[in-house]
Scaffold this motif. Structure first.
Motif, PDB file in Angstrom:
ATOM      1  N   LEU A 262       0.849  -1.187   0.000  1.00 47.66           N
ATOM      2  CA  LEU A 262       0.000   0.000   0.000  1.00 47.66           C
ATOM      3  C   LEU A 262       0.886   1.239   0.000  1.00 47.66           C
ATOM      4  N   ALA A 263       0.581   2.185  -0.878  1.00 51.17           N
ATOM      5  CA  ALA A 263       1.442   3.355  -1.049  1.00 51.17           C
ATOM      6  C   ALA A 263       1.066   4.525  -0.149  1.00 51.17           C
ATOM      7  N   LEU A 264      -0.129   4.485   0.442  1.00 46.72           N
ATOM      8  CA  LEU A 264      -0.589   5.606   1.262  1.00 46.72           C
ATOM      9  C   LEU A 264      -1.162   5.099   2.586  1.00 46.72           C
ATOM     10  N   GLU A 292       3.249   1.286  10.479  1.00 48.77           N
ATOM     11  CA  GLU A 292       4.679   1.601  10.499  1.00 48.77           C
ATOM     12  C   GLU A 292       5.354   1.111   9.220  1.00 48.77           C
ATOM     13  N   LEU A 293       4.954  -0.062   8.774  1.00 47.42           N
ATOM     14  CA  LEU A 293       5.506  -0.622   7.538  1.00 47.42           C
ATOM     15  C   LEU A 293       5.079   0.207   6.327  1.00 47.42           C
ATOM     16  N   ILE A 294       3.795   0.512   6.256  1.00 44.99           N
ATOM     17  CA  ILE A 294       3.269   1.244   5.102  1.00 44.99           C
ATOM     18  C   ILE A 294       3.822   2.669   5.050  1.00 44.99           C
ATOM     19  N   GLU A 295       4.125   3.228   6.193  1.00 42.67           N
ATOM     20  CA  GLU A 295       4.730   4.565   6.237  1.00 42.67           C
ATOM     21  C   GLU A 295       6.090   4.563   5.544  1.00 42.67           C
ATOM     22  N   ILE A 296       6.828   3.467   5.665  1.00 45.88           N
ATOM     23  CA  ILE A 296       8.131   3.341   4.998  1.00 45.88           C
ATOM     24  C   ILE A 296       7.932   3.252   3.488  1.00 45.88           C
ATOM     25  N   ILE A 297       6.959   2.438   3.074  1.00 47.70           N
ATOM     26  CA  ILE A 297       6.660   2.303   1.638  1.00 47.70           C
ATOM     27  C   ILE A 297       6.236   3.646   1.061  1.00 47.70           C
ATOM     28  N   GLU A 298       5.371   4.333   1.775  1.00 46.37           N
ATOM     29  CA  GLU A 298       4.847   5.624   1.319  1.00 46.37           C
ATOM     30  C   GLU A 298       5.971   6.638   1.101  1.00 46.37           C
ATOM     31  N   ALA A 299       6.923   6.665   2.021  1.00 47.95           N
ATOM     32  CA  ALA A 299       8.008   7.648   1.919  1.00 47.95           C
ATOM     33  C   ALA A 299       8.834   7.446   0.652  1.00 47.95           C
ATOM     34  N   ARG A 300       9.138   6.183   0.333  1.00 48.47           N
ATOM     35  CA  ARG A 300       9.964   5.931  -0.844  1.00 48.47           C
ATOM     36  C   ARG A 300       9.165   6.129  -2.141  1.00 48.47           C
ATOM     37  N   VAL A 301       7.906   5.714  -2.164  1.00 49.45           N
ATOM     38  CA  VAL A 301       7.073   5.944  -3.347  1.00 49.45           C
ATOM     39  C   VAL A 301       6.949   7.444  -3.612  1.00 49.45           C
ATOM     40  N   GLU A 302       6.762   8.205  -2.545  1.00 48.90           N
ATOM     41  CA  GLU A 302       6.681   9.660  -2.672  1.00 48.90           C
ATOM     42  C   GLU A 302       7.975  10.221  -3.246  1.00 48.90           C
ATOM     43  N   GLU A 303       9.110   9.682  -2.804  1.00 44.62           N
ATOM     44  CA  GLU A 303      10.399  10.172  -3.315  1.00 44.62           C
ATOM     45  C   GLU A 303      10.546   9.880  -4.811  1.00 44.62           C
ATOM     46  N   ILE A 304      10.147   8.683  -5.243  1.00 50.06           N
ATOM     47  CA  ILE A 304      10.251   8.330  -6.663  1.00 50.06           C
ATOM     48  C   ILE A 304       9.484   9.327  -7.521  1.00 50.06           C
ATOM     49  N   PHE A 305       8.238   9.592  -7.142  1.00 46.22           N
ATOM     50  CA  PHE A 305       7.424  10.532  -7.928  1.00 46.22           C
ATOM     51  C   PHE A 305       7.956  11.964  -7.814  1.00 46.22           C
ATOM     52  N   ILE A 331       6.485  -1.376  -9.037  1.00 48.60           N
ATOM     53  CA  ILE A 331       5.362  -0.582  -8.526  1.00 48.60           C
ATOM     54  C   ILE A 331       4.007  -1.239  -8.784  1.00 48.60           C
ATOM     55  N   ALA A 332       3.951  -2.184  -9.714  1.00 47.69           N
ATOM     56  CA  ALA A 332       2.674  -2.717 -10.194  1.00 47.69           C
ATOM     57  C   ALA A 332       1.788  -3.274  -9.092  1.00 47.69           C
ATOM     58  N   ASN A 333       2.394  -3.893  -8.083  1.00 47.07           N
ATOM     59  CA  ASN A 333       1.600  -4.549  -7.044  1.00 47.07           C
ATOM     60  C   ASN A 333       1.404  -3.703  -5.791  1.00 47.07           C
ATOM     61  N   ILE A 334       1.819  -2.448  -5.828  1.00 41.79           N
ATOM     62  CA  ILE A 334       1.644  -1.569  -4.674  1.00 41.79           C
ATOM     63  C   ILE A 334       0.378  -0.747  -4.866  1.00 41.79           C
ATOM     64  N   ASN A 335      -0.644  -1.072  -4.105  1.00 37.31           N
ATOM     65  CA  ASN A 335      -1.939  -0.420  -4.231  1.00 37.31           C
ATOM     66  C   ASN A 335      -1.854   1.080  -3.931  1.00 37.31           C
ATOM     67  N   LYS A 336      -2.653   1.849  -4.658  1.00 41.55           N
ATOM     68  CA  LYS A 336      -2.763   3.301  -4.501  1.00 41.55           C
ATOM     69  C   LYS A 336      -1.491   4.053  -4.906  1.00 41.55           C
ATOM     70  N   SER A 337      -0.597   3.375  -5.601  1.00 38.79           N
ATOM     71  CA  SER A 337       0.598   4.079  -6.094  1.00 38.79           C
ATOM     72  C   SER A 337       0.206   5.109  -7.141  1.00 38.79           C
ATOM     73  N   ASP A 338      -0.873   4.829  -7.881  1.00 43.87           N
ATOM     74  CA  ASP A 338      -1.351   5.806  -8.858  1.00 43.87           C
ATOM     75  C   ASP A 338      -1.898   7.047  -8.165  1.00 43.87           C
ATOM     76  N   VAL A 339      -2.563   6.856  -7.033  1.00 47.94           N
ATOM     77  CA  VAL A 339      -3.087   7.993  -6.264  1.00 47.94           C
ATOM     78  C   VAL A 339      -1.933   8.820  -5.704  1.00 47.94           C
ATOM     79  N   ALA A 340      -0.918   8.131  -5.189  1.00 50.40           N
ATOM     80  CA  ALA A 340       0.266   8.832  -4.676  1.00 50.40           C
ATOM     81  C   ALA A 340       0.942   9.634  -5.779  1.00 50.40           C
ATOM     82  N   GLY A 341       1.011   9.045  -6.965  1.00 51.74           N
ATOM     83  CA  GLY A 341       1.618   9.748  -8.093  1.00 51.74           C
ATOM     84  C   GLY A 341       0.852  10.987  -8.494  1.00 51.74           C
ATOM     85  N   LYS A 342      -0.473  10.886  -8.483  1.00 56.25           N
ATOM     86  CA  LYS A 342      -1.304  12.041  -8.848  1.00 56.25           C
ATOM     87  C   LYS A 342      -1.134  13.180  -7.841  1.00 56.25           C
TER      88      LYS A 342
END
Length: 409
Positions: A262-264, A292-305, A331-342
Motif C-alpha cells: 500500500l502506497a498511502l 509503520e511498515l506502510i509509512e516506509i513504503i509511502e516515503a519511498r514511493v513519494e520520493e520516486i514521484f 510498482i505494479a503490485n503496490i496499491n494506490k501508487s497511482d493515487v500517490a503519483g497524482k
C-alpha cells in the motif's frame, strides 16, 4: 512485418536479464518460440558495474533457448536506459521523383536516410531513427504516405543518439558472447505500443516504468518520442528501506512489502499487528503496526514521484503532459501508487490498462515489447536476427557498421 522473420530481444535489467525469441507468423503476429530469464546484478543505478555477470546471465538464457528451440542465436536486439539517450527532433522536405506516380517506397526510405544527417557530438552515436509523421504539400498528415499524390512531402523524425561509452560497454559484453548486436532501442520507446491503450497512443503521455532498481521515463506526443531519462530508484529501494528501518533481512522485507503493498497510510483499513522474525538484535522477534511498515513504503514511493516531478519540471515538459501511465514490477503490485503519483505530480496517473500487457508475464514484458517494436518498424528492409542451425559459426559485425543497413537501406 515480414512473415517468417525471427527476432531475438534481450533486456538487461537491474535484477535480471530476460531474453525472448519470436517469429512473425502468417497472421503478422509474434509467435514466441523461446524465453528465458536469469538473475543478474551487473547493473546498478543504470550503470554497468560487472560485465562478466551480465555475460554469464545472457549466455545462460541463450543456451537454454538454443537447447529447447533447436536454434543457434548469432545476433540480438537489446535495450538501453533512458539516461544514456538523447533525442534530436529533425525534419526534411523531399521532392518526389514522379508526382504523377505517387510517393514511392524509395522516396520514403531515402528521406529517412537523409533526415539522420545531423551533427553528432563525439561522445554520442546514432542508434535509431523514428519516423514521426509525413506532411504532404496540401498539409495532410500521414504515418504512411506511399502512393499519395504530392510533389513533395516533409518528414518529421526523431534521431535517437546514445552515449558512446555505454554502447562500447554493451558491444564488449556481446563480443564476449560472440553475438552481434542488431540494434539498441530505449526502454520506454519499445514499451509504448504494449503499455499504452489505443487512445493513449495519440495523446501526450508520460510512461513510467518503475523496475527493481531504476525508473525509466518516456514522454510521447502522439507518435513523437519527446524525452527519456532514468531515475536510479525503484522497487528494491523500497525493500531496502523496510529492511534497514525494521532491522530485518531483505527477504523478509520483500515478503512484507508484497503482503502489505500500500502506497498511502491514509488508506489503511485495519492497522493490525505484524510479527517480525529476522530481527538483527538480541530479541528473536518484534511486533510492529502495519501502519509503520506502510509509512516506509509511502516515503519511498513519494520520493520516486518527487524525483520524476523534478526532472520533467526542470526540462519544461510537465505542463504538456496530459496523463501518466505506470508499469513495471517495482510498482505494479503496490496499491494506490497511482493515487500517490497524482498527488505529487498533479497530473492524472493510472496503472497501465492495456489489453496486450496482460498477455505477457511481467518479467518478460520489456524483452517482448522490444520484439514487437522491431517487427513493426515501418519501411525497414529487414528486421530478422541472425538465426541458424547450431552447426553454423558465429559472425561478429560492428553495431556501428550495421545501423544504416538495418534501418533503411
Amino acid at each position: 512485418m515480414a512473415i517468417g522473420d525471427i527476432i531475438v530481444g534481450i533486456d538487461i535489467g537491474t535484477s535480471k536479464v530476460a531474453t525472448v525469441v519470436g517469429e512473425v507468423n502468417n497472421f503478422n503476429q509474434i509467435e514466441v518460440i523461446g524465453i528465458s530469464e536469469s538473475k543478474c546484478k551487473g547493473i546498478k543505478k543504470a550503470q554497468i558495474i560487472n560485465e562478466d555477470e551480465i555475460v554469464n546471465a545472457i549466455r545462460k538464457n541463450i543456451e537454454e533457448i538454443e537447447e529447447t528451440s533447436n536454434i543457434k542465436i548469432n545476433s540480438a536486439y537489446t535495450t538501453i536506459p533512458g539516461k544514456y539517450v538523447t533525442i534530436v527532433q529533425n525534419s526534411i522536405t523531399k521532392e518526389t521523383k514522379d508526382k504523377y506516380a505517387g510517393i514511392t517506397l524509395k522516396d520514403v526510405t531515402t528521406s529517412i536516410i537523409q533526415v539522420k544527417d545531423i551533427e553528432i557530438p563525439d561522445d554520442k552515436v546514432l542508434i535509431d531513427i523514428v519516423p514521426g509523421q509525413f506532411i504532404l504539400e496540401n498539409g495532410t498528415i500521414l504515418e504512411d504516405p506511399i502512393g499519395k499524390l504530392s510533389t513533395n512531402f516533409r518528414l518529421d523524425a526523431q534521431i535517437i543518439l546514445a552515449d558512446r561509452e555505454y554502447v562500447k560497454r554493451l558491444t564488449s559484453i556481446f563480443k564476449k558472447l560472440g553475438i552481434e548486436i542488431d540494434g539498441i532501442v530505449p526502454i520506454t520507446l519499445v514499451e509504448r505500443s504494449l503499455v499504452l491503450d489505443t487512445h493513449e497512443l495519440s495523446d501526450t503521455v508520460m510512461l513510467l516504468d518503475i523496475g527493481a532498481g531504476n525508473t525509466d521515463i518516456g514522454v510521447f506526443d502522439g507518435t513523437n518520442f519527446i524525452y527519456t531519462n532514468t531515475i536510479p530508484v525503484g522497487g528494491d529501494n523500497i525493500t531496502n528501506d523496510i529492511a534497514y528501518v525494521l532491522q530485518i533481512s531483505f527477504e523478509e522485507a520483500e515478503k512484507l512489502k508484497k503482503q502489505y503493498a500500500l502506497a498511502l497510510k491514509s488508506y489503511i483499513s485495519n492497522d493490525n499487528e505484524i510479527m517480525l522474525n529476522s530481527i538483527r538484535e538480541d530479541k528473536q522477534y518484534k511486533i510492529i503496526k502495519s501502519s509503520e511498515l506502510i509509512e516506509i513504503i509511502e516515503a519511498r514511493v513519494e520520493e520516486i514521484f518527487s524525483l520524476v516531478n523534478k526532472d520533467i519540471s526542470n526540462i519544461g515538459l510537465k505542463s504538456n503532459i496530459n496523463n501518466v501511465i505506470l508499469t513495471g514490477q517495482g510498482i505494479a503490485n503496490i496499491n494506490k501508487s497511482d493515487v500517490a503519483g497524482k498527488i505529487i505530480l498533479n497530473i492524472p496517473v493510472k496503472m497501465s490498462t492495456s489489453r496486450l500487457i496482460t498477455t505477457v508475464k511481467p518479467g518478460f514484458r520489456t524483452a517482448y515489447s522490444l520484439i514487437r517494436y522491431i517487427a513493426a518498424r515501418p519501411f525497414a528492409k529487414t528486421v530478422s536476427s541472425n538465426i541458424d542451425e547450431k552447426i553454423e559459426n558465429n559472425i561478429l559485425k560492428s553495431i556501428l557498421d550495421r545501423v544504416k543497413e538495418f534501418f533503411y537501406s
